[in-house]
Design an enzyme around this catalytic site. Structure first.
Site, PDB file in Angstrom:
ATOM      1  N   ARG A 370       1.001  -1.145  -0.029  1.00 28.96           N
ATOM      2  CA  ARG A 370      -0.061   0.078  -0.026  1.00 28.96           C
ATOM      3  C   ARG A 370       1.006   1.277  -0.172  1.00 28.96           C
ATOM      4  O   ARG A 370       0.828   2.145   0.718  1.00 28.96           O
ATOM      5  CB  ARG A 370      -1.208  -0.041   1.243  1.00 28.96           C
ATOM      6  CG  ARG A 370      -2.367   0.616   0.871  1.00 28.96           C
ATOM      7  CD  ARG A 370      -3.408   0.456   1.836  1.00 28.96           C
ATOM      8  NE  ARG A 370      -4.561   1.068   1.358  1.00 28.96           N
ATOM      9  CZ  ARG A 370      -5.709   0.805   1.886  1.00 28.96           C
ATOM     10  NH1 ARG A 370      -5.973   0.522   3.120  1.00 28.96           N
ATOM     11  NH2 ARG A 370      -6.724   1.557   1.503  1.00 28.96           N
ATOM     12  N   GLU A 740      -3.158   4.871  -1.004  1.00 32.02           N
ATOM     13  CA  GLU A 740      -2.138   4.402  -0.092  1.00 32.02           C
ATOM     14  C   GLU A 740      -2.002   5.606   1.017  1.00 32.02           C
ATOM     15  O   GLU A 740      -1.079   5.458   2.021  1.00 32.02           O
ATOM     16  CB  GLU A 740      -0.846   3.873  -0.779  1.00 32.02           C
ATOM     17  CG  GLU A 740      -0.255   5.333  -1.586  1.00 32.02           C
ATOM     18  CD  GLU A 740       0.798   4.767  -2.387  1.00 32.02           C
ATOM     19  OE1 GLU A 740       0.545   3.761  -3.137  1.00 32.02           O
ATOM     20  OE2 GLU A 740       1.873   5.378  -2.762  1.00 32.02           O
TER      21      GLU A 740
END
Ligand code: CDP
Length: 786
Positions: A370, A740
């Site tokens: 992420r 993210e």
């Protein structure tokens, strides 16, 4: 918002189109796939971090009714498939011939008629090992004279996987020398794991009659995998037009489903050799112990400043532990990813960063969990050391940031390490966060509590992200340029099908891509079906990771839709018997300028494209666009949290967390909020609980959910989220990625808060995860534990 709730274009919090099937248990994951005659595979894994394989005895396994075959390294060697390239163009064993390099490495695979028979078979395989010396510590591995780990590499004399650097070392050292103060801190960002809900797996189905291979697999990048399979296995007859990769529903990827793991390749080889479909699904411990990890950066960070707090120079020296092979998912030109975003939100004139990547006897990896390729590590380094500097200068950390931020009028801003930040307004985001959390009042509360002996801390993090790879001139993976694509077909009745080279793993692409097209064409988002993940049907794309879908495929969707709108305009002019120049557009409809009642809807235009097009016009209403972004996008945010610490146990409780994010123009506010909520939870995990660690023999701890603590809702506060909007000037609809941001920004905010709570006890830094044990030990040392 330009569209109404019926059309549901950009800015509407449309409910996710994919959710009804998920919440009714009607999702279609890899493990749901059942094919006639399907066999099952289980993998025998190494209990040693480094050992010679003296013998593999399969006789007992093969006696078990239902066990059909055992595939080992020598079996694959016959087809030259025992090694494969990693995404970073290093090499990785599919199955070993003579030596294993980490605990849980694949040793051989058992094929059986049932999953549990395959597992029994794997238990019955007897492997004789001769343990060899193990190097776990990357600092020892890089020391002169350390035994060479990659003996398979001819002429390799050390354990350095690569060295990479950016910036001017000499000028930065000189600027640090001249600085009034230098904040210096070792920062370790430990090895962690994406721990997605669904583990990895595949069903490999080789049809020998057609010579066609179909692989249903948990991949975030189906097209790239197809090409890599063709390049690696072309010599055994697998050519690209005969390979179909299908990525069905995916239960979380977070970067961990980008690499090609040995299990996939073994299953494919087994299907080709045996001629039946083979299913392989990892269990949780295999997933945590053997799949690519993230982070593992040991950083020495130095930040210089004048007495008044003006930052002058930044230097970061990194030792990166890559395990036994460099399998990082980074663009080729950037072996340490986009780590050089480490100057963050500050206009530093001098900066230098370097990374020495080191081999050790651990699983390979470096997945961008992420995270846009090492941005999390970079943000942790800068945002932690800014607080160390604030402490040194006795300045408030928010004030120090405000004093230094790149001024909003300086965008587009060229950083000293080479990035051109597209747009930003960092003071606005931090101010909003301070206002919402009530910063002054919190500081007052902290003072009062401290006087009473209570431990409370406030942590600030103002991060800059860098997402949306390409542009293709700089970004490629194994030579495949990083762009992305969209294909739209409008049917005669005005409904549409859109296909993409990306692959959602929970982000809600079926909804947001439909909204982008709805915005451009005025066709209701509910009438637009979105498909991804099947290489036989979707246009070529590089996949979904590093928050790149909106900046790349989102842009492609918008531009493909604009091509369709242009055609619709010609059709509308034809139907209305006027010139195109006489037409105006409102969402979903062209009308004659000044005569709003006289017009044609997009649906009428679509029908005409098949039934009543002007003479000579190509029939149909379809468009494809391949989008190569001119630059990355630079989302940003400011997070502030308040933590309380229990003096009896050392437990940290995140009491409040305000997150202000800026991802430019927002497609779906509800989905963005969901992305932030999930990302924040995945920030709490590494900050306080998660670590994959090793003892000196290379045995893993954190290899099961018994000791890899993923936070639940109980460990998370009620998130307080909001946003600012600073559109990207180069993106077709001004959006930046967001997926993210929260995972990147949350850990330093929490770490800063804990250090802030303990700063009066002389604490200046604690490495994450900040476990109760670490805090309690510090409290004991300071005589402050209860
Ligand atoms: O590549 P990935 O989908 O993981 O990341 P992303 O492009 O940041 O998008 C994550 C989700 O947020 C997608 O559903 C996007 O469409 C949505 N999003 C949005 O609604 N508005 C933005 N400005 C950015 C993303």
């Amino acid at each position: 918002m330009r569209t109404d709730a019926k059309i549901c274009g950009m800015g509407h919090s449309m409910k996710r189109k994919e959710d009804p099937r998920f919440i009714r248990g009607k999702g279609n994951y890899v493990d749901d796939i059942q094919l006639p005659g399907m066999l099952y595979m289980d993998i025998v894994r190494s209990p040693h971090a480094h050992a010679k394989i003296k013998k593999i005895d399969t006789s007992a396994a093969l006696k078990i009714p239902g066990v059909l075959a055992v595939i080992d390294g020598p079996t694959l060697e016959k087809y030259k498939l025992h090694w494969m390239p990693t995404i970073s163009a290093d090499t990785q064993m599919v199955l070993p011939i003579d030596e294993v390099m980490y605990v849980a490495q694949e040793v051989c695979a058992v094929i059986a008629t049932e999953r549990y028979i395959a597992a029994d078979g794997a238990d019955a395989v007897e492997v004789e090992y001769e343990p060899l010396p193990v190097i776990v510590d990357p600092l020892k591995s890089i020391a002169p004279g350390a035994p060479v780990i990659r003996k398979d590499k001819k002429d390799k004399k050390d354990n350095l996987a690569f060295h990479w650097e950016a910036g001017d070392r000499a000028a930065t050292d000189a600027a640090l020398e001249k600085s009034d103060v230098v904040a210096e801190q070792f920062v370790y960002v430990p090895r962690i794991h994406v721990a997605s809900m669904e583990t990895c797996g595949c069903v490999a189905d080789f049809n020998s009659a057609e010579g066609k291979l179909t692989v249903y697999m948990t991949t975030q990048a189906p097209h790239a995998v197809r090409t890599v399979f063709a390049l690696v296995a072309g010599h055994v007859g697998l050519s690209e037009e005969r390979i179909r990769i299908v990525s069905p529903d995916i239960g979380g990827g977070f970067g961990g489903k980008v690499p090609v793991y040995p299990g996939y390749v073994i299953a494919v080889a087994a299907s080709v050799v045996i001629g039946k479909p083979i299913k392989w699904i990892e269990d949780r411990m295999e997933n945590l112990q053997a799949d690519s990890f993230a982070r593992d950066y040991h950083m020495k960070v130095r930040l210089g400043a004048k007495k008044d707090g003006t930052m002058t120079a930044l230097s970061i020296k990194t030792i990166a532990d890559h395990g036994y092979t460099n399998a990082s998912a980074n663009p080729m030109k950037y072996p340490a990813g986009l780590f050089s975003i480490c100057t963050g939100a500050y206009p530093l004139k001098n900066a230098f960063c370097e990374v020495d990547a080191v081999y050790t006897h651990k699983p390979p990896g470096g997945v961008a969990y992420r995270c846009s390729f090492r941005v999390t590590e970079a943000v942790h380094a800068i945002e932690r050391v800014v607080d160390v500097l604030a402490q040194k200068l006795k300045m408030d950390p928010a004030e120090l940031r405000m004093k230094n931020f790149i001024a909003p009028e300086r965008f587009p801003y060229k950083s000293v390490l080479g990035w051109e930040y597209d747009s930003g307004n960092y003071p606005a985001a931090l101010k909003k966060a301070m206002d919402i959390i009530g910063y002054e009042a919190l500081r007052k509360e902290q003072k009062e509590k401290r006087a009473r002996g209570e431990l409370m801390g406030i942590g600030v993090c103002s991060f800059v992200e860098i997402v949306g790879a390409g542009p293709s001139k700089d970004f490629d993976i194994l030579g495949l340029k990083m762009f992305d694509s969209a294909e739209i077909r409008v049917h005669p009745t005005g409904k549409a099908l859109a296909r993409f080279g990306t692959k959602s793993q929970g982000q809600g692409h079926e909804t947001t891509y439909a909204q982008i097209i709805a915005e451009e064409l005025g066709i209701p988002a509910s009438d637009i079906q979105v498909e991804e993940g099947d290489t036989d049907t979707a246009p070529y794309g590089l996949g979904t990771y590093a928050s790149r879908s909106t900046p790349t495929s989102g842009a492609a969707a918008s531009l493909a839709a604009r091509k369709i709108r242009a055609k619709a305009k010609t059709l509308a002019a034809h139907l209305l018997e006027c010139s195109e120049a006489d037409l105006d557009w409102e969402p979903g409809r062209f009308f004659v300028k000044g005569v709003p009642g006289k017009g044609k809807t997009i649906q009428e235009c679509a029908f005409a494209a098949y039934t009543n097009m002007p003479q000579g016009m190509e029939p149909g209403m379809e468009a494809t666009h391949y989008y190569d972004p001119p630059n990355l996008t630079f989302p940003f945010g400011s997070y502030i949290c308040a933590v309380d610490i229990d003096r009896g146990t050392g437990e940290v409780k995140v009491r409040r967390f305000v997150a202000i994010d800026d991802c430019g123009n927002i497609i779906n506010p509800m989905i963005v909020q969901g992305q932030i909520h999930g990302g924040l939870a995945q920030g709490v995990g590494p900050a306080l609980y998660e670590e994959i660690g090793y003892d000196e023999d290379g045995n893993v701890f954190g290899g099961s959910f018994l000791d890899y603590y993923v936070p639940t809702s109980l460990e998370c506060p009620k998130w307080e989220t909001d946003h600012t909007i600073t559109p990207s000037p180069h993106h077709p609809f001004g959006a930046k990625g967001v997926g993210e941001s929260a995972t990147v920004g949350a850990p330093p905010a929490i770490a800063n808060a804990v250090v802030d709570a303990l700063s009066h006890l002389g604490v200046t830094h604690i490495d994450i995860p900040i476990t109760p044990e670490k805090v309690w030990t510090l409290l004991r040392k300071a005589g402050a534990a209860e």
